[in-house]
Write an enzyme that holds these catalytic residues in place. Structure first.
Site, PDB file in Angstrom:
ATOM      1  N   LYS A  97     -10.218   5.084  -3.343  1.00  0.00           N
ATOM      2  CA  LYS A  97     -11.414   4.290  -3.054  1.00  0.00           C
ATOM      3  C   LYS A  97     -12.478   4.500  -4.119  1.00  0.00           C
ATOM      4  O   LYS A  97     -13.054   3.550  -4.642  1.00  0.00           O
ATOM      5  CB  LYS A  97     -11.956   4.686  -1.676  1.00  0.00           C
ATOM      6  N   ARG A 100     -17.687   8.187   3.089  1.00  0.00           N
ATOM      7  CA  ARG A 100     -16.358   7.599   3.211  1.00  0.00           C
ATOM      8  C   ARG A 100     -15.319   8.512   2.599  1.00  0.00           C
ATOM      9  O   ARG A 100     -15.491   8.996   1.491  1.00  0.00           O
ATOM     10  CB  ARG A 100     -16.321   6.242   2.486  1.00  0.00           C
ATOM     11  N   GLY A 137      -4.761   8.485   8.542  1.00  0.00           N
ATOM     12  CA  GLY A 137      -5.032   9.696   9.311  1.00  0.00           C
ATOM     13  C   GLY A 137      -6.365  10.350   8.999  1.00  0.00           C
ATOM     14  O   GLY A 137      -6.779  11.283   9.665  1.00  0.00           O
ATOM     15  N   MET A 190     -10.569  10.914   8.090  1.00  0.00           N
ATOM     16  CA  MET A 190     -11.804  10.742   8.841  1.00  0.00           C
ATOM     17  C   MET A 190     -12.293   9.301   8.783  1.00  0.00           C
ATOM     18  O   MET A 190     -12.202   8.641   7.764  1.00  0.00           O
ATOM     19  CB  MET A 190     -12.887  11.645   8.262  1.00  0.00           C
ATOM     20  N   ARG A 220      -8.297  -2.541  -3.251  1.00  0.00           N
ATOM     21  CA  ARG A 220      -7.089  -1.729  -3.468  1.00  0.00           C
ATOM     22  C   ARG A 220      -5.890  -2.672  -3.465  1.00  0.00           C
ATOM     23  O   ARG A 220      -6.006  -3.815  -3.008  1.00  0.00           O
ATOM     24  CB  ARG A 220      -6.940  -0.691  -2.361  1.00  0.00           C
ATOM     25  N   HIS A 274      -5.548  -2.601  12.990  1.00  0.00           N
ATOM     26  CA  HIS A 274      -4.777  -1.399  12.687  1.00  0.00           C
ATOM     27  C   HIS A 274      -3.283  -1.643  12.908  1.00  0.00           C
ATOM     28  O   HIS A 274      -2.448  -1.356  12.049  1.00  0.00           O
ATOM     29  CB  HIS A 274      -5.273  -0.243  13.563  1.00  0.00           C
ATOM     30  N   ARG A 304      38.544   1.967   4.702  1.00  0.00           N
ATOM     31  CA  ARG A 304      39.269   3.007   5.436  1.00  0.00           C
ATOM     32  C   ARG A 304      40.297   2.348   6.344  1.00  0.00           C
ATOM     33  O   ARG A 304      39.929   1.732   7.337  1.00  0.00           O
ATOM     34  CB  ARG A 304      38.276   3.823   6.270  1.00  0.00           C
ATOM     35  N   SER A 347      36.242   9.129  -5.891  1.00  0.00           N
ATOM     36  CA  SER A 347      35.225   8.549  -5.029  1.00  0.00           C
ATOM     37  C   SER A 347      34.621   9.710  -4.251  1.00  0.00           C
ATOM     38  O   SER A 347      35.296  10.350  -3.462  1.00  0.00           O
ATOM     39  CB  SER A 347      35.877   7.526  -4.095  1.00  0.00           C
ATOM     40  N   CYS A 381      30.732   6.972  -2.154  1.00  0.00           N
ATOM     41  CA  CYS A 381      30.723   6.109  -0.981  1.00  0.00           C
ATOM     42  C   CYS A 381      30.061   6.914   0.135  1.00  0.00           C
ATOM     43  O   CYS A 381      29.847   8.100   0.000  1.00  0.00           O
ATOM     44  CB  CYS A 381      32.132   5.707  -0.605  1.00  0.00           C
ATOM     45  N   TYR A 394      29.722   3.414 -10.170  1.00  0.00           N
ATOM     46  CA  TYR A 394      29.303   2.559  -9.057  1.00  0.00           C
ATOM     47  C   TYR A 394      28.840   3.380  -7.858  1.00  0.00           C
ATOM     48  O   TYR A 394      29.096   4.581  -7.777  1.00  0.00           O
ATOM     49  CB  TYR A 394      30.460   1.644  -8.620  1.00  0.00           C
TER      50      TYR A 394
HETATM   51  P1  ADP Z   1     -11.466   2.697   5.485  1.00  0.00           P
HETATM   52  O1  ADP Z   1     -10.923   3.708   4.555  1.00  0.00           O
HETATM   53  O2  ADP Z   1     -11.063   2.889   6.886  1.00  0.00           O
HETATM   54  O3  ADP Z   1     -11.302   1.315   4.977  1.00  0.00           O
HETATM   55  P2  ADP Z   1     -14.179   2.549   4.549  1.00  0.00           P
HETATM   56  O4  ADP Z   1     -14.763   3.763   3.913  1.00  0.00           O
HETATM   57  O5  ADP Z   1     -13.737   1.493   3.653  1.00  0.00           O
HETATM   58  O6  ADP Z   1     -13.045   3.005   5.540  1.00  0.00           O
HETATM   59  O7  ADP Z   1     -15.276   2.001   5.531  1.00  0.00           O
HETATM   60  C1  ADP Z   1     -14.987   1.063   6.502  1.00  0.00           C
HETATM   61  C2  ADP Z   1     -15.991  -0.044   6.501  1.00  0.00           C
HETATM   62  O8  ADP Z   1     -17.293   0.473   6.618  1.00  0.00           O
HETATM   63  C3  ADP Z   1     -16.022  -0.867   5.245  1.00  0.00           C
HETATM   64  O9  ADP Z   1     -15.063  -1.843   5.237  1.00  0.00           O
HETATM   65  C4  ADP Z   1     -17.392  -1.481   5.319  1.00  0.00           C
HETATM   66  O10 ADP Z   1     -17.364  -2.615   6.146  1.00  0.00           O
HETATM   67  C5  ADP Z   1     -18.187  -0.383   5.974  1.00  0.00           C
HETATM   68  N1  ADP Z   1     -18.955   0.344   4.952  1.00  0.00           N
HETATM   69  C6  ADP Z   1     -18.605   1.433   4.252  1.00  0.00           C
HETATM   70  N2  ADP Z   1     -19.559   1.775   3.389  1.00  0.00           N
HETATM   71  C7  ADP Z   1     -20.553   0.876   3.532  1.00  0.00           C
HETATM   72  C8  ADP Z   1     -21.804   0.674   2.911  1.00  0.00           C
HETATM   73  N3  ADP Z   1     -22.239   1.473   1.947  1.00  0.00           N
HETATM   74  N4  ADP Z   1     -22.529  -0.365   3.338  1.00  0.00           N
HETATM   75  C9  ADP Z   1     -22.081  -1.196   4.299  1.00  0.00           C
HETATM   76  N5  ADP Z   1     -20.922  -1.062   4.920  1.00  0.00           N
HETATM   77  C10 ADP Z   1     -20.150  -0.039   4.551  1.00  0.00           C
HETATM   78 MG    MG Z   2     -12.046   0.376   3.762  1.00  0.00          MG
END
Ligand code: ADP
Ligand code: MG
Length: 821
Positions: free
Chosen positions: A26, A96, A105, A107, A352, A468, A574, A713, A779, A799
């Site tokens: 990110k 973030r 998984g 935070m 991404r 999700h 076989r 084989s 095989c 192969y």
């Molecule tokens: P994830 O890894 O789950 O995608 P993010 O860190 O991208 O989590 O955050 C999820 C959402 O939170 C983002 O898609 C965005 O909508 C919101 N967000 C994150 N940072 C900001 C920010 N600086 N301003 C406004 N919204 C934010």
């Molecule tokens: Mg995101």
């Protein structure tokens, strides 16, 4: 001092070309977007190295780094003209997480950090919007308390739900500033009750609490499970991004959304996504409000009435579209983008490489070659061979009786049938006893990963195409139907209602993730074919690979399937498997159990026409391609009758007493199988005689064997068992523990183990030394495993032979192995 904190605009990151290893995915992409001149809210990344230091330093951030963070915060203040904790114009930030690869998984993001009982008023004054300020504050308390202080979310959700009930409203948007004020008070009380402390009012304490929580989440149960499933090393650590907030929830000229530069489900070259007006952060993916389409076309196609972004915010939409185009050209791959609109101004929050279905991956790779974005080689390397499995899986047989009970969104393609379960634990439990399940949830969360993995398909009542459930299912290649509002789930009674029907736990249903259909009972399926972009990509792959791909097959039907999928011969036929057919096995039993030569010949004569016909058919289908026939090597007792009913049948057909038959069965159980059946016809046939290598001694003495064998084989299943001295049948009891505790890196029955690989290599060298022309192949199930195929390419085998449905996977994997050499 070494640099640990990097501003998004930092020239340093540009110069030393900081990789995702340091900044996390990110962070790296945020700073790259920043340098491309795209509108990214100012912020900085705390590198993954700090995560390592954090754990070395007894789970604390050391003082020097704290100082650095304060310094970078000052830079954001300068850029935004706001101040952290200020009572006039307060700076709010998001915290973030961001590992090298995106990890469900980890935070959850904390938004609106920097709000407290005082700054909330400053925010209200600044924006002349008290409702917005209060809404933002209650969101912050909720997220922070959940993620950092460990107060479970339902506590807050319950308060909101009760409040709405009392007030008689349905939606959050119907709550006003006074309502939120009351809820903020209740929220803080809950926090005090659950944690024995006041909700932190000091903004610096909030910030460092949140940063530490990101680092701590790296070792959370959820993260560990995800790492294990996806083979992510635990040393990587995560970075943390601190970014100034922009607001999508300030009014009706604000919005937040998620958009793919192409359709992640079918690969069509059209932007595809969802947004919500007057919303913040995860509202779009949380499934609490149903999101609207980005493009008009998609809205019309799905018969929605709520306006698309293209219609409601045409100017911002145009700008977004331009940016998406730029991003794709820059990254040369389909992008998954998160954005927010604050008072008509567009902000980019993330980009991404987008997760996609196999179908979409293939189409996008081929299209991008046509568009001159990538080369054919890159296209071949882009598609994960194992993912092709989903394209090769049978689809619903539309001619069979299909009773549709409901529809949802076609979130991840493929058809799956199974018993309905309502919890991930149940899916896992039934999977362990080889039962197919469909996991039915209102919506899924990261806690459900293990269940989604264990289930054959996923069905949710809420959430869109980017929920999700949808995203994770596509990543895993599981069929998924999401957001089926027609079904009403009752977790307590373990059933769901649809129309006037009740579907209970354990009932069989089928979901079709390609169309969104939910169907009662199990549905027949049909074989897919390789055509269009798929066949184009396969042809490119064939040009790069050196390994030949054969199949393991004993029947004309399997041989035909494998040929259609591009097999270049049969690596293992076989002969004993040709007799498993119900009608034939009786003759085999007669043959084995006969006491006189005449009786034996009589039984054999009954088998002969069947086998002859099969061979003729198989040779015709293979049309001159090599077919390796393994001569009868019968583990005799496998053919003998077991149950009393079967014994009775055989006894009467042989016309011998049951007792006598039982004695003979016991005798044969002890007997070792014999090898070889000679041909008596005097025709000159062009064929090779070779042997399977399944024992370490055979591998080591391969030069001796090569004096007589024209091919080897490698039977890698048995070779693995004999090398390890473990039996596959009972290894299930301990193998998982071995892998979990890192005694084994991989399951040696899935991917060829290094030691077994060495034996194959030794045998190949010695074999070739003795006989330059010797043909070498493997095989067994490893023949369809990309990692094992890479090893075979490295050793220089001729192969690999795999099951018919794995042939395309093997073709692609063999090409990639060659290109990576
Ligand atoms: P994830 O890894 O789950 O995608 P993010 O860190 O991208 O989590 O955050 C999820 C959402 O939170 C983002 O898609 C965005 O909508 C919101 N967000 C994150 N940072 C900001 C920010 N600086 N301003 C406004 N919204 C934010
Ligand atoms: Mg995101």
């Amino acid at each position: 001092m070494k640099k640990y904190i990097f501003n998004f605009k930092s020239e340093v990151s540009n110069k030393i070309n900081l990789s995702k290893n340091i900044l996390g995915g990110k962070g790296a992409n945020l700073s790259e977007m920043g340098r491309m001149g795209l509108p990214v809210p100012p912020g900085f990344t705390i590198s993954t190295e700090v995560c390592e230091l954090f754990y070395k330093n007894k789970r604390k951030i050391n003082h020097k780094i704290l100082g650095e963070i304060d310094k970078e915060l000052k830079n954001i203040e300068k850029d935004t003209g706001k101040k952290f904790g200020d009572l006039n114009n307060p700076l709010l930030v998001s915290v973030r997480s961001g590992a090298r690869v995106s990890m469900p998984g980890m935070m959850d993001t904390i938004l609106n950090l920097g709000l407290n009982d005082e700054t909330v008023h400053a925010l209200a004054n600044r924006t002349s919007n008290m409702r917005f300020a209060k809404d933002s504050y209650r969101r912050f308390i909720q997220m922070y308390s959940n993620v950092v202080l460990g107060v479970e979310n339902y506590n807050f959700e319950e308060l909101i739900e009760n409040y709405k009930l009392t007030k008689g409203v349905l939606l959050d948007t119907e709550l006003d500033e006074n309502d939120w004020d009351g809820l903020i008070r209740d929220f803080k009380n809950i926090v005090k009750k659950k944690t024995n402390q006041e909700f932190p009012q000091n903004v610096r304490e909030q910030l460092f609490g949140a940063i530490s929580a990101v680092f701590l989440s790296w070792e959370s149960h959820r993260a560990k499970v995800y790492r294990k499933l996806n083979q992510i090393p635990s040393e990587w650590g995560t970075a943390v991004n601190v970014q100034s907030m922009v607001f999508g929830n300030m009014g009706n000229d604000c919005a937040t959304g998620v958009v793919f530069t192409r359709n992640p489900s079918n690969g069509n070259h059209q932007i595809y996504g969802e947004y919500l007006i007057n919303a913040q952060g995860e509202d779009v993916v949380a499934g609490t409000r149903t999101p609207q389409h980005i493009t008009k076309k998609a809205r019309i196609a799905s018969n929605e009435s709520l306006p698309s972004m293209e219609e409601s915010m045409p100017i911002v939409y145009k700008e977004l579209k331009k940016i998406l185009h730029k991003l794709e050209k820059h990254y040369k791959d389909m992008q998954d983008v998160e954005f927010t609109v604050e008072n008509k101004k567009l902000w980019m929050l993330q980009t991404r490489s987008g997760k996609r279905t196999a179908k979409s991956a293939v189409k996008i790779a081929v299209d991008m070659v046509k568009e001159n974005l990538i080369s054919k080689k890159e296209a071949v390397l882009r598609v994960e061979p194992n993912s092709l499995d989903t394209l090769l899986h049978p689809t619903l047989d539309e001619k069979s009786n299909i009773e549709i009970i409901a529809k949802g969104l076609p979130a991840s393609p493929g058809a799956a049938s199974g018993k309905v379960v309502f919890t991930s634990d149940d899916a896992e439990r039934l999977n362990a006893s080889m039962q197919n399940t469909i996991l039915v949830r209102v919506e899924t969360s990261p806690e459900d990963i293990h269940g989604m993995h264990a289930a054959k398909g996923i069905l949710t009542a809420r959430g869109g195409m980017t929920s999700h459930a949808a995203v994770v299912a596509r990543g895993m290649g599981r069929p998924c139907v999401s957001g089926s509002s027609e079904i009403e789930i009752d977790y307590e009674k373990k059933l769901f209602k649809v129309q006037d029907r009740e579907i209970k736990e354990g009932d069989l249903i089928t979901i079709d993730g390609s169309t969104g259909r939910i169907i009662l009972g199990e549905v027949k399926t049909v074989k897919p074919e390789i055509s269009g972009e798929f066949s184009k990509l396969m042809n490119w792959a064939d040009n790069y690979r050196k390994l030949k791909i054969r199949t393991n097959s004993e029947t004309p039907l399997d041989s035909k399937t494998a040929r259609d999928f591009g097999a270049e011969g049969i690596g293992l036929c076989r002969t004993e498997h040709m007799f498993f057919d119900e009608e034939r096995i009786l003759s085999v039993r007669e043959m084995i159990l006969s006491k006189t030569k005449d009786d034996r010949l009589l039984a054999l004569s009954k088998l002969l026409p069947h086998q002859k016909k099969d061979f003729i058919d198989i040779f015709k289908i293979m049309n001159g391609l090599p077919v390796t026939v393994r001569l009868l090597d019968p583990p005799l007792h496998e053919f003998l009758p077991r149950t009393d009913k079967e014994i009775g049948e055989v006894a009467s057909s042989l016309n011998i007493p049951i007792k006598e038959l039982k004695v003979r069965i016991t005798e044969l159980h002890e007997q070792n199988p014999m090898l070889g059946v000679e041909s008596e016809k005097k025709i000159k046939l062009n064929f090779l005689v070779g042997t399977m290598i399944e024992l370490p001694r055979a591998a080591i003495k391969a030069n001796d064997i090569a004096k007589h064998a024209e091919f080897f084989s490698f039977g890698t299943n048995d070779l693995t068992q004999t090398t390890f001295g473990i039996s596959r049948d009972d290894s299930g009891k301990f193998l998982n523990d071995y892998i979990e505790n890192k005694i084994f890196d991989i399951d040696p029955f899935v991917s060829i183990d290094e030691g077994v690989g060495d034996l194959i290599e030794i045998a190949s060298e010695k074999g070739r030394m003795q006989n330059k022309k010797i043909k070498l192949g493997i095989c067994g199930e490893h023949g369809g495993d990309p990692k094992s195929i890479e090893l075979c390419a490295k050793i220089g085998l001729n192969y690999v032979s795999c099951s018919p449905y794995r042939v395309p996977v093997a073709r692609l994997a063999a090409a990639q192995a060659q290109l990576k050499k």
